[in-house]
Design an enzyme around this catalytic site. Structure first.
Site, PDB file in Angstrom:
ATOM      1  N   LYS A 126       0.916  -1.102   0.165  1.00 17.21           N
ATOM      2  CA  LYS A 126      -0.219  -0.065  -0.045  1.00 17.21           C
ATOM      3  C   LYS A 126       1.056   1.225  -0.088  1.00 17.21           C
ATOM      4  O   LYS A 126       2.060   1.180   0.483  1.00 17.21           O
ATOM      5  CB  LYS A 126      -0.840  -0.191   1.294  1.00 17.21           C
ATOM      6  CG  LYS A 126      -2.132   1.020   1.083  1.00 17.21           C
ATOM      7  CD  LYS A 126      -3.280   0.305   0.245  1.00 17.21           C
ATOM      8  CE  LYS A 126      -4.313   1.105   0.090  1.00 17.21           C
ATOM      9  NZ  LYS A 126      -5.431   0.478  -0.622  1.00 17.21           N
ATOM     10  N   ASP A 166      -6.737   4.244  -5.161  1.00 17.57           N
ATOM     11  CA  ASP A 166      -7.390   4.130  -4.083  1.00 17.57           C
ATOM     12  C   ASP A 166      -7.902   5.628  -3.729  1.00 17.57           C
ATOM     13  O   ASP A 166      -8.264   6.300  -4.673  1.00 17.57           O
ATOM     14  CB  ASP A 166      -6.425   3.835  -2.878  1.00 17.57           C
ATOM     15  CG  ASP A 166      -7.088   3.401  -1.457  1.00 17.57           C
ATOM     16  OD1 ASP A 166      -7.891   2.454  -1.315  1.00 17.57           O
ATOM     17  OD2 ASP A 166      -7.079   4.418  -0.542  1.00 17.57           O
TER      18      ASP A 166
END
Ligand code: NDP
Length: 450
Positions: A126, A166
């Site tokens: 991430k 995201d």
């Protein structure tokens, strides 16, 4: 509590005292996999849990760029390369002022389990930055994305680490980042980023995938519990971004009636059912606020958000789909939802329910579709995008959608089977953690001490 789990949990808390979101995610997983750890006494000597709670690598870097006034701006950026056990690091890039190391680590940790559940060969990672895209001009967005990628590019690659979108990173940002990557590396490495535009290697149905996947997962969960369905059910969905919009579309196609959406300022309630074309126009084209919905639908209601409890969860609904951000469903909100008769909650966002809220739902018999499983459709379709890039080939929308549906159906089955095998009934939160952990621990054992 199992002594080994207890010890690792304590050590993790001591080592990461300022990372509440990360500790929350770790605690949720570790406490639900106890029966697996009990069964595998060898895990302790192999340090399986200690390795699972320590990311392989965390990269932190400065991003300097120039705004429209000629002022130099500086942001902090991260890439957490959490685990490459079952494939290249894979996970999105979040651009939001709240981004910090705790949030990056929690998302990376969640991602390794989620990616394992998809059944596809992808590890977990991430990244992101505390850059706020809101209110920035197109040129400023490009300047930031190029500066960001100038540093990130040295750490990623289609067989190494494959970022995606995201919060705050949509097709526009991915486009600018891909352009910069290509310029610096002088190679068309299509599979290095996913969520790309259709004209340069993106996959059909990737935009829709997380919201559609969530709806497929919920369809299976409802079916497995009393042969229920979305038909005739009222649904509230928080957020009005990528996940929320396409969940709204698919839920409606499956017969549900979506009556509310939100953004960080407040929520709209339209008892006639949300006019999704209008929401798409406001959010995807004009990049406006959800409140503007009332400019057209004067009979709809708007409720401003005034504290940490979003007003959307006070609306009576059968099914709630939190699709905005972490910890947006507090215990207070959970109580309100239960009081109003909610039967199922599906996590479109990552960790949108606090630990207390999740426990309360489970205690009250509300079905919970946990994020790791329920929102895995996005990353699964990203992996399908990578396959298409490797093959130099395209699948049709219908082909991708069918694969996505099959993957989500399998994920639900894996959660159900694991929950039942370990005596958790229809607690799919435990089921998801156990199914994913079993796969990851097996891979860790097989690959030796690395
Ligand atoms: P978007 O940026 O497209 O939309 C985010 C939405 O959530 C916006 O409506 C935003 O409102 C709202 N929101 C963001 N932060 C907050 C906050 N702190 N409080 C209240 N509302 C907030 O993001 P996505 O739809 O892509 O992502 C939503 C969630 O889903 C995230 O948790 C993400 O990690 C998760 N997810 C996304 C996937 C994907 O494929 N996109 C895949 C799997 C999970 P506002 O405009 O006011 O900020």
């Amino acid at each position: 509590m199992n002594k080994y789990v207890e010890r690792v949990l304590e050590e993790t808390k001591k080592k990461n005292p300022n990372e509440p979101e990360y500790l929350q995610a770790v605690e949720e997983v570790l406490t639900s996999i106890e029966p697996v750890v009990e069964k595998h006494k060898e895990f302790e000597q192999l340090g399986i849990l200690e390795r699972m709670v320590e990311p392989e690598r965390i990269i932190t870097f400065r991003v300097s760029w120039v705004d429209d006034k000629g002022q130099v701006q500086v942001n902090r950026a991260f890439r957490v390369q959490y685990s490459s056990l079952i494939g290249p690091y894979k996970g999105g890039l979040r651009l939001h002022p709240t981004v910090n190391q705790s949030i990056m680590k929690f998302l990376g940790f969640e991602q390794i389990f989620k990616n394992a559940l998809t059944g596809l060969p992808i590890g977990g990672g991430k990244g992101g930055s505390d850059f706020d895209p809101k209110g920035k001009s197109d040129r400023e967005i490009m300047a930031f994305c190029q500066a960001f990628m100038t540093e990130l590019q040295r750490h990623i690659g289609q067989d190494v680490d494959v970022p995606a979108g995201d919060i705050g990173t949509g097709a526009r940002e991915i486009g600018y980042m891909f352009g910069q990557f290509k310029r610096i590396r002088n190679a068309y490495e299509g599979g290095v980023l996913t969520g790309k535009g259709l004209s340069y290697g993106g996959s059909l149905a990737r935009t829709e995938a997380t919201g559609f996947g969530l709806s497929y997962f919920m369809r299976e969960m409802l079916k497995a519990n009393g042969n229920q369905s979305f038909a005739g059910k009222t649904v509230t969905i928080s957020g009005s971004g990528n996940v929320a919009i396409y969940a709204c579309q698919k839920v409606t196609e499956l017969g549900g009636k979506v009556v509310a959406l939100s953004d960080s300022n407040g929520c709209i309630y339209d008892e006639n059912g949300i006019d999704l074309d209008l929401v798409k126009e406001i959010k995807e084209v004009k990049r406006g606020r959800i409140k503007e919905y009332l400019d057209v639908h004067k009979d709809a209601k708007y409720m401003e958000r005034t504290d940490e409890d979003s007003p959307i969860w006070t609306i009576k609904t059968d099914i709630a789909l939190p699709c905005a951000t972490q910890n947006e469903v507090t215990l207070n909100s959970a109580k309100k939802l239960v009081e109003n008769g909610v039967i199922a909650v599906g996590e479109g966002a990552n960790m949108p329910c606090t630990k207390e809220a999740t426990e309360y739902f489970l205690e009250k018999g509300v079905l919970v579709g946990p994020a790791k499983a329920a929102n895995a459709g996005g990353v699964a379709t990203s992996a399908i995008e990578m396959s298409q890039n490797s093959m130099r080939y395209y699948y049709t929308f219908e082909e991708v959608d069918k694969k996505l549906d099959g993957i989500m159906t399998n994920i639900f089955k894996a959660c159900k089977d694991s929950a039942e095998e370990y005596g958790f009934g229809n607690n799919y939160v435990a089921g998801a953690n156990i199914a994913a952990f079993s796969k990851l621990s097996e891979a860790m054992k097989a690959q030796g001490v690395v």
